[in-house]
Write an enzyme that holds these catalytic residues in place. Structure first.
Site, PDB file in Angstrom:
ATOM      1  N   ASP A   1     107.707 129.182  80.505  1.00 30.56           N
ATOM      2  CA  ASP A   1     106.386 128.573  80.644  1.00 30.56           C
ATOM      3  C   ASP A   1     106.168 128.168  82.103  1.00 30.56           C
ATOM      4  OD1 ASP A   1     104.328 127.033  78.398  1.00 30.56           O
ATOM      5  OD2 ASP A   1     104.211 126.436  80.506  1.00 30.56           O
TER       6      ASP A   1
ATOM      7  N   ASN B   1     100.950 125.985  68.648  1.00 29.12           N
ATOM      8  CA  ASN B   1      99.638 125.367  68.517  1.00 29.12           C
ATOM      9  C   ASN B   1      98.664 126.402  67.977  1.00 29.12           C
ATOM     10  OD1 ASN B   1     100.356 122.800  69.658  1.00 29.12           O
ATOM     11  ND2 ASN B   1     100.436 123.808  71.654  1.00 29.12           N
TER      12      ASN B   1
ATOM     13  N   GLU C   1      95.678 126.668  74.056  1.00 29.99           N
ATOM     14  CA  GLU C   1      94.986 127.046  75.289  1.00 29.99           C
ATOM     15  C   GLU C   1      94.836 128.560  75.421  1.00 29.99           C
ATOM     16  OE1 GLU C   1      97.252 125.455  78.527  1.00 29.99           O
ATOM     17  OE2 GLU C   1      97.181 123.420  77.726  1.00 29.99           O
ATOM     18  N   VAL C   2      95.856 129.285  74.993  1.00 32.56           N
ATOM     19  CA  VAL C   2      95.850 130.735  75.186  1.00 32.56           C
ATOM     20  C   VAL C   2      95.712 131.413  73.819  1.00 32.56           C
ATOM     21  CG1 VAL C   2      97.102 132.712  76.100  1.00 32.56           C
ATOM     22  CG2 VAL C   2      97.327 130.475  77.217  1.00 32.56           C
TER      23      VAL C   2
ATOM     24  N   HIS D   1     101.676 132.611  70.207  1.00 31.31           N
ATOM     25  CA  HIS D   1     102.920 132.362  70.935  1.00 31.31           C
ATOM     26  C   HIS D   1     103.680 131.214  70.301  1.00 31.31           C
ATOM     27  CE1 HIS D   1      99.627 130.125  72.865  1.00 31.31           C
ATOM     28  NE2 HIS D   1     100.502 129.179  73.138  1.00 31.31           N
TER      29      HIS D   1
ATOM     30  N   HIS E   1     106.440 128.258  71.293  1.00 33.56           N
ATOM     31  CA  HIS E   1     107.113 127.515  72.359  1.00 33.56           C
ATOM     32  C   HIS E   1     108.538 127.203  71.900  1.00 33.56           C
ATOM     33  CE1 HIS E   1     103.362 126.059  74.570  1.00 33.56           C
ATOM     34  NE2 HIS E   1     102.829 126.397  73.405  1.00 33.56           N
TER      35      HIS E   1
HETATM   36  P1  AMP Z   1      99.168 126.507  74.146  1.00 31.60           P
HETATM   37  O1  AMP Z   1      98.531 125.232  74.602  1.00 31.60           O
HETATM   38  O2  AMP Z   1     100.041 126.335  72.931  1.00 31.60           O
HETATM   39  O3  AMP Z   1      98.160 127.625  74.023  1.00 31.60           O
HETATM   40  O4  AMP Z   1     100.207 126.891  75.298  1.00 31.60           O
HETATM   41  C1  AMP Z   1      99.893 127.732  76.358  1.00 31.60           C
HETATM   42  C2  AMP Z   1     101.036 127.640  77.330  1.00 31.60           C
HETATM   43  O5  AMP Z   1     100.953 128.726  78.218  1.00 31.60           O
HETATM   44  C3  AMP Z   1     101.032 126.367  78.174  1.00 31.60           C
HETATM   45  O6  AMP Z   1     102.256 125.656  77.970  1.00 31.60           O
HETATM   46  C4  AMP Z   1     100.923 126.897  79.606  1.00 31.60           C
HETATM   47  O7  AMP Z   1     101.687 126.155  80.532  1.00 31.60           O
HETATM   48  C5  AMP Z   1     101.436 128.317  79.463  1.00 31.60           C
HETATM   49  N1  AMP Z   1     100.943 129.270  80.451  1.00 31.60           N
HETATM   50  C6  AMP Z   1      99.659 129.474  80.837  1.00 31.60           C
HETATM   51  N2  AMP Z   1      99.601 130.453  81.751  1.00 31.60           N
HETATM   52  C7  AMP Z   1     100.876 130.901  81.933  1.00 31.60           C
HETATM   53  C8  AMP Z   1     101.470 131.899  82.745  1.00 31.60           C
HETATM   54  N3  AMP Z   1     100.745 132.663  83.577  1.00 31.60           N
HETATM   55  N4  AMP Z   1     102.818 132.073  82.690  1.00 31.60           N
HETATM   56  C9  AMP Z   1     103.556 131.311  81.860  1.00 31.60           C
HETATM   57  N5  AMP Z   1     103.054 130.348  81.060  1.00 31.60           N
HETATM   58  C10 AMP Z   1     101.730 130.137  81.100  1.00 31.60           C
END
Ligand code: AMP
Length: 125
Positions: free
Chosen positions: A33, A91, A99-100, A104, A106
């Site tokens: 991350d 999440n 967020e993404v 995924h 963690h």
């Molecule tokens: P979530 O909030 O569960 O969607 O987690 C998204 C995660 O992706 C967060 O912990 C971010 O720090 C991580 N993240 C976002 N962009 C990148 C990236 N380019 N490389 C690695 N991790 C990322």
């Protein structure tokens, strides 16, 4: 939710953005991350397009599900966090703060991680 192919993990999978790769095979990619919340903070993503955990568990083929979760286990072994303990979370959607929008997992470890959740207001909508 419709899959948005412009999300950052889709771009990592296409090689448009670099990542600190841990491992990959036909079913998963694992990388560190970019904003770690623990000494060990890895992300494991399926290679195929799924928006979140529910989409993956509902719509992925059995071999994709098995391949992905065998990948998660492999990454946990590689990171060496099983003996001391670790947290595996995902999440899903707005209330969880996803967020993404590419599914995924963690993997967090390397220290005492504290309570699973910060206390939430149970009366909040
Ligand atoms: P979530 O909030 O569960 O969607 O987690 C998204 C995660 O992706 C967060 O912990 C971010 O720090 C991580 N993240 C976002 N962009 C990148 C990236 N380019 N490389 C690695 N991790 C990322």
């Amino acid at each position: 939710m419709t899959y948005d192919s412009s999300n950052i993990f889709a771009r990592i999978l296409r090689g448009e953005i670099p990542c600190r790769k841990i491992a990959e095979d036909d079913y998963f990619l694992a990388f560190h991350d970019i904003t770690p919340h623990a000494p060990v903070h890895a992300l494991v993503i399926p290679k195929a397009k799924f928006t979140d955990a529910q989409d993956f568990h509902t719509n992925a083929a059995i071999e994709e599900i098995v391949g992905f979760y065998k990948g998660v286990a492999h990454v946990v072994d590689m990171l060496g966090v099983h003996a001391a303990g670790f947290r595996q979370i995902s999440n899903c959607g707005a209330n969880a703060g996803q967020e993404v929008p590419h599914y995924h997992v963690h993997i967090l470890g390397g220290c005492k991680l504290g309570p699973m959740l910060s206390r939430v207001d149970a009366s909040a909508e």
